[in-house]
Design a protein around this motif. Structure first.
Motif, short mmCIF file in Angstrom:
data_model
loop_
_atom_site.label_atom_id
_atom_site.label_comp_id
_atom_site.label_asym_id
_atom_site.label_seq_id
_atom_site.Cartn_x
_atom_site.Cartn_y
_atom_site.Cartn_z
N ALA A 40 28.55 5.38 172.44
CA ALA A 40 29.43 6.44 171.94
C ALA A 40 28.87 7.93 172.02
O ALA A 40 27.60 7.72 171.78
N GLY A 41 29.83 8.87 171.84
CA GLY A 41 29.00 10.17 171.54
C GLY A 41 29.05 11.05 172.95
O GLY A 41 29.25 12.11 172.58
N ALA A 73 31.97 14.20 164.35
CA ALA A 73 31.81 14.47 165.60
C ALA A 73 32.20 15.86 165.92
O ALA A 73 33.16 16.45 165.18
N SER A 74 31.60 16.37 166.67
CA SER A 74 31.77 17.91 167.12
C SER A 74 32.71 17.72 168.33
O SER A 74 33.27 18.97 168.99
N ALA A 75 32.70 16.85 169.07
CA ALA A 75 33.44 16.71 170.22
C ALA A 75 33.82 15.19 170.43
O ALA A 75 33.41 14.48 169.68
N PRO A 76 34.88 14.74 171.18
CA PRO A 76 35.28 13.41 171.04
C PRO A 76 34.14 12.53 171.47
O PRO A 76 33.38 12.75 172.50
N LYS A 104 38.73 2.33 167.13
CA LYS A 104 38.82 3.69 166.34
C LYS A 104 38.59 4.62 167.43
O LYS A 104 37.52 4.89 167.97
N ALA A 105 39.54 5.38 167.84
CA ALA A 105 39.37 6.63 168.58
C ALA A 105 38.86 7.78 167.70
O ALA A 105 39.23 8.06 166.56
N VAL A 106 37.48 8.29 167.96
CA VAL A 106 36.76 9.40 167.38
C VAL A 106 37.11 10.51 168.24
O VAL A 106 36.78 10.81 169.13
N GLU A 107 37.74 11.62 167.44
CA GLU A 107 38.01 13.06 168.01
C GLU A 107 37.13 13.94 167.36
O GLU A 107 36.29 13.49 166.29
N GLY A 108 36.92 15.08 167.87
CA GLY A 108 36.14 16.07 167.33
C GLY A 108 36.58 16.18 165.96
O GLY A 108 37.74 16.36 165.52
N ASP A 110 36.26 14.37 163.25
CA ASP A 110 36.41 13.06 162.88
C ASP A 110 34.97 12.46 162.44
O ASP A 110 34.03 12.95 162.84
N GLN A 111 35.06 11.62 161.22
CA GLN A 111 33.63 10.86 160.86
C GLN A 111 33.93 9.38 160.68
O GLN A 111 34.91 9.02 159.68
#
Length: 124
Positions: A40-41, A73-76, A104-108, A110-111
């Motif tokens: 991810a990332g 996250a600073s970006a998705p 789990k969708a990680v958006e900007g 999010d933690q």
């Protein structure tokens, strides 16, 4: 023969997860036993693997002692589907892996946090 003794289970879990520093990585695809998959990332420079400490094995089971808190996250990062335990903060080798209970969708902004005792490995 196909069963490990209690001693062998403790030994293996200690060697893999406790006698060396290890980190948790997030994946947006199954890393498989070969250590592939897409971590991810994406292009987010804030994504990083997180160090983790595992409990003393008991009955062939050990789990994370403290919460595993990934950076905000600073970006998705994409939809995280799997976790992996690695032997390095970057690069390195995949030691163990498994799917999340639910993607789990990680958006900007999010933690993703894995609670204490939620990352469990079993050899029993």
């Amino acid at each position: 023969m196909s069963a490990l003794s209690d001693y062998a289970e403790r030994l293996l879990l200690n060697v893999l997860l406790r006698e060396q520093p290890v980190w948790v990585a997030l994946y947006v695809s199954d890393p498989t036993d070969a250590g592939g998959g897409l971590e991810a990332g994406g292009a987010d420079p804030d994504y990083a693997r997180v160090p983790v400490t595992f409990s003393e094995p008991l009955d062939g089971v050990c789990s994370n002692v403290d919460a595993v808190s990934f950076p905000v996250a600073s970006a998705p990062w994409g939809t995280v589907t799997h976790l992996g335990v690695m032997d390095a903060a970057a690069g390195g080798n995949l030691l163990v892996h498994g799917p999340l209970p639910a993607p789990k969708a990680v958006e900007g902004s999010d933690q993703l946090v894995v609670g204490p005792g939620s990352l469990t490995f079993r050899l029993a």
